[in-house]
Motif scaffolding. Sequence first.
Motif, PDB file in Angstrom:
ATOM      1  N   SER A  93       0.856  -1.181   0.000  1.00 17.55           N
ATOM      2  CA  SER A  93       0.000   0.000   0.000  1.00 17.55           C
ATOM      3  C   SER A  93       0.894   1.233   0.000  1.00 17.55           C
ATOM      4  CB  SER A  93      -0.909   0.006   1.236  1.00 17.55           C
ATOM      5  OG  SER A  93      -1.597   1.237   1.340  1.00 17.55           O
ATOM      6  N   SER A  94       1.013   1.885  -1.137  1.00 14.31           N
ATOM      7  CA  SER A  94       1.937   3.017  -1.256  1.00 14.31           C
ATOM      8  C   SER A  94       1.497   4.221  -0.433  1.00 14.31           C
ATOM      9  CB  SER A  94       2.074   3.423  -2.725  1.00 14.31           C
ATOM     10  OG  SER A  94       0.807   3.745  -3.270  1.00 14.31           O
ATOM     11  N   HIS A  95       0.197   4.324  -0.151  1.00 17.71           N
ATOM     12  CA  HIS A  95      -0.315   5.491   0.569  1.00 17.71           C
ATOM     13  C   HIS A  95      -0.364   5.300   2.083  1.00 17.71           C
ATOM     14  CE1 HIS A  95      -2.467   6.480  -3.417  1.00 17.71           C
ATOM     15  NE2 HIS A  95      -1.435   7.292  -3.284  1.00 17.71           N
ATOM     16  N   TYR A  96      -0.471   4.068   2.542  1.00 20.00           N
ATOM     17  CA  TYR A  96      -0.747   3.858   3.968  1.00 20.00           C
ATOM     18  C   TYR A  96       0.308   3.058   4.722  1.00 20.00           C
ATOM     19  CZ  TYR A  96      -5.273   5.139   2.009  1.00 20.00           C
ATOM     20  OH  TYR A  96      -6.264   5.777   1.322  1.00 20.00           O
ATOM     21  N   VAL A  97       1.255   2.448   4.026  1.00 16.20           N
ATOM     22  CA  VAL A  97       2.224   1.590   4.706  1.00 16.20           C
ATOM     23  C   VAL A  97       3.080   2.412   5.673  1.00 16.20           C
ATOM     24  CG1 VAL A  97       3.952   1.818   2.871  1.00 16.20           C
ATOM     25  CG2 VAL A  97       3.999  -0.165   4.377  1.00 16.20           C
ATOM     26  N   GLN A  98       3.228   1.897   6.883  1.00 12.78           N
ATOM     27  CA  GLN A  98       3.988   2.604   7.909  1.00 12.78           C
ATOM     28  C   GLN A  98       5.472   2.252   7.827  1.00 12.78           C
ATOM     29  OE1 GLN A  98       2.563   4.926  10.134  1.00 12.78           O
ATOM     30  NE2 GLN A  98       0.880   4.642   8.693  1.00 12.78           N
ATOM     31  N   SER A  99       6.314   3.184   8.199  1.00 15.89           N
ATOM     32  CA  SER A  99       7.754   2.954   8.214  1.00 15.89           C
ATOM     33  C   SER A  99       8.229   2.589   9.606  1.00 15.89           C
ATOM     34  CB  SER A  99       8.489   4.215   7.741  1.00 15.89           C
ATOM     35  OG  SER A  99       8.219   5.300   8.608  1.00 15.89           O
ATOM     36  N   LYS A 100       9.449   2.097   9.678  1.00 13.73           N
ATOM     37  CA  LYS A 100      10.118   1.783  10.938  1.00 13.73           C
ATOM     38  C   LYS A 100       9.335   0.782  11.788  1.00 13.73           C
ATOM     39  CE  LYS A 100      12.405   6.277  11.122  1.00 13.73           C
ATOM     40  NZ  LYS A 100      12.628   7.516  11.905  1.00 13.73           N
ATOM     41  N   ARG A 101       8.717  -0.193  11.129  1.00  7.64           N
ATOM     42  CA  ARG A 101       8.041  -1.260  11.869  1.00  7.64           C
ATOM     43  C   ARG A 101       9.038  -2.346  12.249  1.00  7.64           C
ATOM     44  NH1 ARG A 101       3.114  -2.998   8.211  1.00  7.64           N
ATOM     45  NH2 ARG A 101       4.704  -2.653   6.599  1.00  7.64           N
ATOM     46  N   SER A 102       8.759  -3.064  13.319  1.00  4.00           N
ATOM     47  CA  SER A 102       9.650  -4.120  13.782  1.00  4.00           C
ATOM     48  C   SER A 102       9.547  -5.326  12.856  1.00  4.00           C
ATOM     49  CB  SER A 102       9.284  -4.540  15.203  1.00  4.00           C
ATOM     50  OG  SER A 102       8.016  -5.191  15.231  1.00  4.00           O
ATOM     51  N   ARG A 103      10.499  -6.239  12.990  1.00  4.97           N
ATOM     52  CA  ARG A 103      10.499  -7.455  12.164  1.00  4.97           C
ATOM     53  C   ARG A 103       9.234  -8.277  12.412  1.00  4.97           C
ATOM     54  NH1 ARG A 103      13.067 -11.472   9.427  1.00  4.97           N
ATOM     55  NH2 ARG A 103      12.813 -13.580  10.244  1.00  4.97           N
ATOM     56  N   VAL A 104       8.799  -8.350  13.661  1.00 11.12           N
ATOM     57  CA  VAL A 104       7.593  -9.122  13.979  1.00 11.12           C
ATOM     58  C   VAL A 104       6.359  -8.467  13.359  1.00 11.12           C
ATOM     59  CG1 VAL A 104       6.078  -9.888  15.852  1.00 11.12           C
ATOM     60  CG2 VAL A 104       8.559 -10.077  16.095  1.00 11.12           C
ATOM     61  N   GLU A 105       6.272  -7.143  13.424  1.00  9.18           N
ATOM     62  CA  GLU A 105       5.136  -6.435  12.829  1.00  9.18           C
ATOM     63  C   GLU A 105       5.109  -6.635  11.312  1.00  9.18           C
ATOM     64  OE1 GLU A 105       4.426  -2.601  15.762  1.00  9.18           O
ATOM     65  OE2 GLU A 105       6.086  -2.542  14.316  1.00  9.18           O
ATOM     66  N   LEU A 106       6.273  -6.523  10.682  1.00 11.14           N
ATOM     67  CA  LEU A 106       6.351  -6.737   9.237  1.00 11.14           C
ATOM     68  C   LEU A 106       5.994  -8.175   8.875  1.00 11.14           C
ATOM     69  CD1 LEU A 106       9.633  -4.792   8.385  1.00 11.14           C
ATOM     70  CD2 LEU A 106       7.350  -4.247   7.546  1.00 11.14           C
ATOM     71  N   GLY A 107       6.515  -9.131   9.668  1.00 10.95           N
ATOM     72  CA  GLY A 107       6.259 -10.543   9.392  1.00 10.95           C
ATOM     73  C   GLY A 107       4.795 -10.900   9.532  1.00 10.95           C
ATOM     74  N   THR A 108       4.154 -10.390  10.577  1.00 13.61           N
ATOM     75  CA  THR A 108       2.737 -10.674  10.799  1.00 13.61           C
ATOM     76  C   THR A 108       1.885 -10.092   9.676  1.00 13.61           C
ATOM     77  OG1 THR A 108       3.096 -10.640  13.194  1.00 13.61           O
ATOM     78  CG2 THR A 108       0.828 -10.429  12.425  1.00 13.61           C
ATOM     79  N   GLN A 109       2.204  -8.861   9.257  1.00 11.11           N
ATOM     80  CA  GLN A 109       1.492  -8.243   8.146  1.00 11.11           C
ATOM     81  C   GLN A 109       1.724  -9.018   6.852  1.00 11.11           C
ATOM     82  OE1 GLN A 109      -0.704  -5.608   8.095  1.00 11.11           O
ATOM     83  NE2 GLN A 109      -0.992  -6.269   5.972  1.00 11.11           N
ATOM     84  N   MET A 110       2.931  -9.533   6.700  1.00 10.65           N
ATOM     85  CA  MET A 110       3.280 -10.310   5.523  1.00 10.65           C
ATOM     86  C   MET A 110       2.428 -11.575   5.420  1.00 10.65           C
ATOM     87  SD  MET A 110       6.952 -12.036   4.686  1.00 10.65           S
ATOM     88  CE  MET A 110       7.795 -10.601   5.361  1.00 10.65           C
TER      89      MET A 110
END
Length: 241
Positions: A93-110
């Motif tokens: 999501s180019s408009h809403y994706v948050q930056s500086k998320r943790s590895r766990v947050e990125l992995g769960t979203q993935m």
Amino acid sequence: MKSAHGSLTCERCHIELTAQGKVHPNREDPTAMKKVVVRSYDYQRCASCHPEAYKRFIEGEHAKELAKQKQAQSEGQEQPPAKLAPTCGDCHSSHYVQSKRSRVELGTQMIETCGKCHKAQEASYLKDIHGRMGVFLEKKASAYCTDCHGAHTCESLKDKNKALEACRRCHKDATVQFAGIVIHTGKEDISKKNPEKQASMAFVGTIKPIAQTMTIILLVFFALQTFVWILRELHRKLRGR
């Protein structure tokens, strides 16, 4: 403005707001604003900031499958599939994706993102130790989708050598036999083109109920043994009186 792209201007990504020769917004077409633009957007623009990611995507399995689907449709070989292979916009999501998320947050979203198309694989992953540790226990050392399949390349890992290479990213001493362990064990996610995996799962399906039955028998046996032992001790104490 709160997203990872908040520092960029709109014009950086939306260079020309036209689609099929029509200027956006098209005031003569009341349905123009309701059209999904994920498929019509030119994702080559992403390469200006993300050259390596775009290169990997173009060389990856999703792009190859999408090219096959479009060629088959153009040649009239088959009906359009229910869901086309994804592009950048389907996963990001180019408009809403948050930056500086943790590895766990990125992995769960993935997991949620990949699970939209690969539901059976998502379910089997969450039952596996990788999913239990990574999602439920939030252990950042666990493996998420891209750790095994690669970010943007999205390899299927049916080839044992590729699977071994993926395993060795975390398990340095892994052997070919180690890489043969079935991670996605659901019957729904086994391709008919993979008879070896089908045979493995058929064997597991046969052994599983036998193992469960033996476990229940052992538990009942030891429960009865414990009960008899308690009766014996009570009998001995009563006789002692």
